[in-house]
Design a protein around this motif. Structure first.
Motif, mmCIF file in Angstrom:
data_model
loop_
_atom_site.group_PDB
_atom_site.id
_atom_site.type_symbol
_atom_site.label_atom_id
_atom_site.label_comp_id
_atom_site.label_asym_id
_atom_site.label_seq_id
_atom_site.Cartn_x
_atom_site.Cartn_y
_atom_site.Cartn_z
ATOM 1 N N THR A 165 0.839 -1.210 0.000
ATOM 2 C CA THR A 165 0.000 0.000 0.000
ATOM 3 C C THR A 165 0.871 1.256 0.000
ATOM 4 O OG1 THR A 165 -1.804 -1.106 1.171
ATOM 5 C CG2 THR A 165 -1.742 1.300 1.283
ATOM 6 N N GLY A 166 1.885 1.277 0.873
ATOM 7 C CA GLY A 166 2.766 2.437 0.956
ATOM 8 C C GLY A 166 3.580 2.634 -0.305
ATOM 9 N N LEU A 167 4.048 1.538 -0.893
ATOM 10 C CA LEU A 167 4.838 1.639 -2.127
ATOM 11 C C LEU A 167 3.980 2.131 -3.288
ATOM 12 C CD1 LEU A 167 7.010 -1.591 -1.858
ATOM 13 C CD2 LEU A 167 7.693 0.770 -1.376
ATOM 14 N N ALA A 168 2.711 1.719 -3.308
ATOM 15 C CA ALA A 168 1.798 2.206 -4.350
ATOM 16 C C ALA A 168 1.573 3.704 -4.203
ATOM 17 C CB ALA A 168 0.474 1.452 -4.273
ATOM 18 N N LYS A 169 1.461 4.171 -2.954
ATOM 19 C CA LYS A 169 1.307 5.611 -2.708
ATOM 20 C C LYS A 169 2.544 6.371 -3.197
ATOM 21 C CE LYS A 169 -2.560 6.026 -0.114
ATOM 22 N NZ LYS A 169 -3.643 7.028 -0.301
ATOM 23 N N ALA A 170 3.722 5.835 -2.894
ATOM 24 C CA ALA A 170 4.961 6.480 -3.324
ATOM 25 C C ALA A 170 5.061 6.502 -4.844
ATOM 26 C CB ALA A 170 6.161 5.758 -2.720
ATOM 27 N N ARG A 171 4.710 5.402 -5.484
ATOM 28 C CA ARG A 171 4.749 5.337 -6.957
ATOM 29 C C ARG A 171 3.831 6.397 -7.551
ATOM 30 N NH1 ARG A 171 1.903 0.543 -8.187
ATOM 31 N NH2 ARG A 171 0.137 1.977 -8.168
ATOM 32 N N ASP A 172 2.624 6.544 -6.992
ATOM 33 C CA ASP A 172 1.669 7.515 -7.530
ATOM 34 C C ASP A 172 2.098 8.954 -7.252
ATOM 35 O OD1 ASP A 172 0.149 5.415 -8.449
ATOM 36 O OD2 ASP A 172 -1.295 5.480 -6.803
ATOM 37 N N ALA A 173 2.930 9.149 -6.230
ATOM 38 C CA ALA A 173 3.408 10.498 -5.911
ATOM 39 C C ALA A 173 4.562 10.926 -6.805
ATOM 40 C CB ALA A 173 3.843 10.564 -4.448
ATOM 41 N N LEU A 174 5.122 9.985 -7.542
ATOM 42 C CA LEU A 174 6.249 10.273 -8.425
ATOM 43 C C LEU A 174 5.787 10.613 -9.836
ATOM 44 C CD1 LEU A 174 8.631 7.366 -7.379
ATOM 45 C CD2 LEU A 174 9.103 9.803 -7.045
ATOM 46 N N ARG A 175 6.485 11.532 -10.466
ATOM 47 C CA ARG A 175 6.265 11.785 -11.879
ATOM 48 C C ARG A 175 6.823 10.621 -12.687
ATOM 49 N NH1 ARG A 175 8.512 17.684 -10.772
ATOM 50 N NH2 ARG A 175 6.565 18.828 -10.469
ATOM 51 N N PRO A 176 6.386 10.448 -13.935
ATOM 52 C CA PRO A 176 6.961 9.385 -14.777
ATOM 53 C C PRO A 176 8.482 9.513 -14.847
ATOM 54 C CG PRO A 176 4.992 10.277 -15.798
ATOM 55 C CD PRO A 176 5.278 11.151 -14.606
ATOM 56 N N GLY A 177 9.180 8.404 -14.651
ATOM 57 C CA GLY A 177 10.633 8.422 -14.625
ATOM 58 C C GLY A 177 11.212 8.764 -13.275
ATOM 59 N N GLY A 178 10.346 9.075 -12.297
ATOM 60 C CA GLY A 178 10.799 9.414 -10.956
ATOM 61 C C GLY A 178 11.344 8.197 -10.223
ATOM 62 N N ILE A 179 12.117 8.456 -9.175
ATOM 63 C CA ILE A 179 12.813 7.387 -8.463
ATOM 64 C C ILE A 179 12.457 7.393 -6.980
ATOM 65 C CG2 ILE A 179 15.075 6.511 -7.723
ATOM 66 C CD1 ILE A 179 16.234 7.613 -10.322
ATOM 67 N N LEU A 180 12.103 6.218 -6.475
ATOM 68 C CA LEU A 180 12.001 5.975 -5.045
ATOM 69 C C LEU A 180 13.295 5.287 -4.630
ATOM 70 C CD1 LEU A 180 10.497 5.662 -2.295
ATOM 71 C CD2 LEU A 180 9.620 3.479 -3.170
ATOM 72 N N ALA A 181 14.084 5.932 -3.768
ATOM 73 C CA ALA A 181 15.362 5.363 -3.307
ATOM 74 C C ALA A 181 15.252 5.072 -1.817
ATOM 75 C CB ALA A 181 16.515 6.326 -3.581
ATOM 76 N N VAL A 182 15.617 3.859 -1.431
ATOM 77 C CA VAL A 182 15.447 3.416 -0.045
ATOM 78 C C VAL A 182 16.776 2.908 0.500
ATOM 79 C CG1 VAL A 182 14.188 1.867 1.500
ATOM 80 C CG2 VAL A 182 13.047 2.762 -0.542
ATOM 81 N N TRP A 183 17.204 3.478 1.634
ATOM 82 C CA TRP A 183 18.447 3.072 2.299
ATOM 83 C C TRP A 183 18.163 1.972 3.303
ATOM 84 C CZ3 TRP A 183 20.263 2.536 7.195
ATOM 85 C CH2 TRP A 183 21.652 2.513 7.399
ATOM 86 N N SER A 184 19.099 1.034 3.425
ATOM 87 C CA SER A 184 18.943 -0.046 4.404
ATOM 88 C C SER A 184 20.301 -0.473 4.929
ATOM 89 C CB SER A 184 18.239 -1.249 3.761
ATOM 90 O OG SER A 184 18.137 -2.336 4.676
ATOM 91 N N ALA A 185 20.335 -0.863 6.191
ATOM 92 C CA ALA A 185 21.567 -1.371 6.778
ATOM 93 C C ALA A 185 21.881 -2.776 6.293
ATOM 94 C CB ALA A 185 21.458 -1.368 8.303
ATOM 95 N N ALA A 186 20.892 -3.445 5.687
ATOM 96 C CA ALA A 186 21.098 -4.838 5.258
ATOM 97 C C ALA A 186 20.254 -5.124 4.027
ATOM 98 C CB ALA A 186 20.721 -5.787 6.382
ATOM 99 N N PRO A 187 20.641 -6.121 3.227
ATOM 100 C CA PRO A 187 19.835 -6.498 2.064
ATOM 101 C C PRO A 187 18.511 -7.122 2.491
ATOM 102 C CG PRO A 187 21.645 -8.042 2.376
ATOM 103 C CD PRO A 187 21.870 -6.934 3.349
ATOM 104 N N ASP A 188 17.563 -7.118 1.592
ATOM 105 C CA ASP A 188 16.241 -7.686 1.885
ATOM 106 C C ASP A 188 15.600 -8.102 0.562
ATOM 107 O OD1 ASP A 188 13.564 -8.197 2.506
ATOM 108 O OD2 ASP A 188 13.456 -6.616 4.009
ATOM 109 N N HIS A 189 15.761 -9.379 0.208
ATOM 110 C CA HIS A 189 15.259 -9.867 -1.080
ATOM 111 C C HIS A 189 13.743 -9.714 -1.182
ATOM 112 C CE1 HIS A 189 14.811 -12.265 -4.687
ATOM 113 N NE2 HIS A 189 13.966 -13.051 -4.047
ATOM 114 N N LYS A 190 13.042 -9.923 -0.089
ATOM 115 C CA LYS A 190 11.580 -9.822 -0.122
ATOM 116 C C LYS A 190 11.139 -8.403 -0.481
ATOM 117 C CE LYS A 190 10.594 -13.567 3.147
ATOM 118 N NZ LYS A 190 9.974 -13.917 4.460
ATOM 119 N N PHE A 191 11.892 -7.411 -0.006
ATOM 120 C CA PHE A 191 11.537 -6.028 -0.334
ATOM 121 C C PHE A 191 11.790 -5.747 -1.812
ATOM 122 C CE2 PHE A 191 12.507 -1.381 -0.395
ATOM 123 C CZ PHE A 191 11.227 -0.948 -0.079
ATOM 124 N N THR A 192 12.844 -6.309 -2.366
ATOM 125 C CA THR A 192 13.111 -6.166 -3.796
ATOM 126 C C THR A 192 11.930 -6.693 -4.605
ATOM 127 O OG1 THR A 192 15.487 -6.458 -3.402
ATOM 128 C CG2 THR A 192 14.703 -6.732 -5.668
#
Length: 226
Positions: A165-192
């Protein structure tokens, strides 16, 4: 061994207590016994902004950052933003800005007075939601460094940001070609996988915590809206 000196504390809304400590010339923000961030390892947080802005196609990008922290990402964004661009930071802990203007003023410099930027005391999710109401201008980039990553939640309310739900909100808040960048202390395949299922084109990069290619390896997701 140099002792750590507690300089200040602040409560995270609906969360735990942050502690600002000094350790010799270094400063660290702690959550309990865990280090959230510090001046010895800031490179990956700077790269969150630097690498994102290098990939943006917009001439005058509008950038939203979730979390001020010690201002590493914010200052890096201001340093790289093209003329006409703007940077907004959402920070939920007011005391963080008091620290920025007090014990950490030597790091902050003139960034809080920069007319290209503003810091708003609110949840970044609220600004993302506002950008979905059909009247607010969309963002070219949303940079999230509000926890230790999707699998290292500091505040329970932030689970929503990383959900479908949150990722869909972020996607809709971005213009076409826009980027959501997320920092993490560790990898997370499920999030990918979740990012891809939410309609993003996803690149995952590993970035060292220090510019000399030393320190922990941190993960940054660059999720582009088609």
């Amino acid at each position: 061994m140099l002792p750590r000196e507690t300089l200040a504390t602040a409560d995270v809304p609906d969360g735990e207590t942050l502690t600002l400590v000094s350790h010799g010339r270094d400063f660290i923000i702690m959550l309990g016994r865990d280090e959230l961030m510090g001046t010895r390892m800031q490179y990956s947080e700077e790269q969150l902004a630097v690498l994102t802005l290098a990939e943006l196609r917009a001439d005058r990008p509008r950038v939203l950052i979730g979390g001020y922290g010690m201002g590493f990402t914010y200052r890096a964004a201001l340093d790289k933003i093209p003329d006409g661009g703007s940077v907004t930071v959402a920070e939920i802990v007011p005391e963080i800005l008091e620290w920025a203007e007090g014990p950490l003023a030597h790091l902050t410099g003139e960034s809080l007075a920069d007319p290209r930027g503003e810091v708003v005391i609110c949840d970044v999710a609220a600004l993302i939601d506002d950008a979905n109401d059909g009247t607010t201008a969309k963002y070219d980039a949303i940079l999230l460094d509000v926890d230790n990553g999707p699998d290292g939640i500091v505040r329970d309310a932030n689970y929503r940001i990383y959900s479908k739900t949150g990722l869909a909100k972020a996607r809709d808040a971005l213009r076409p070609g826009g980027i959501l960048a997320v920092w993490s202390a560790a990898p997370d395949h499920k999030f990918t996988v979740r990012l891809k299922e939410s309609g993003f084109d996803v690149e995952v990069r590993e970035v060292r915590a220090r510019p000399n290619n030393k320190g922990p390896r941190h993960t940054i997701w660059f999720a582009r809206k088609p």
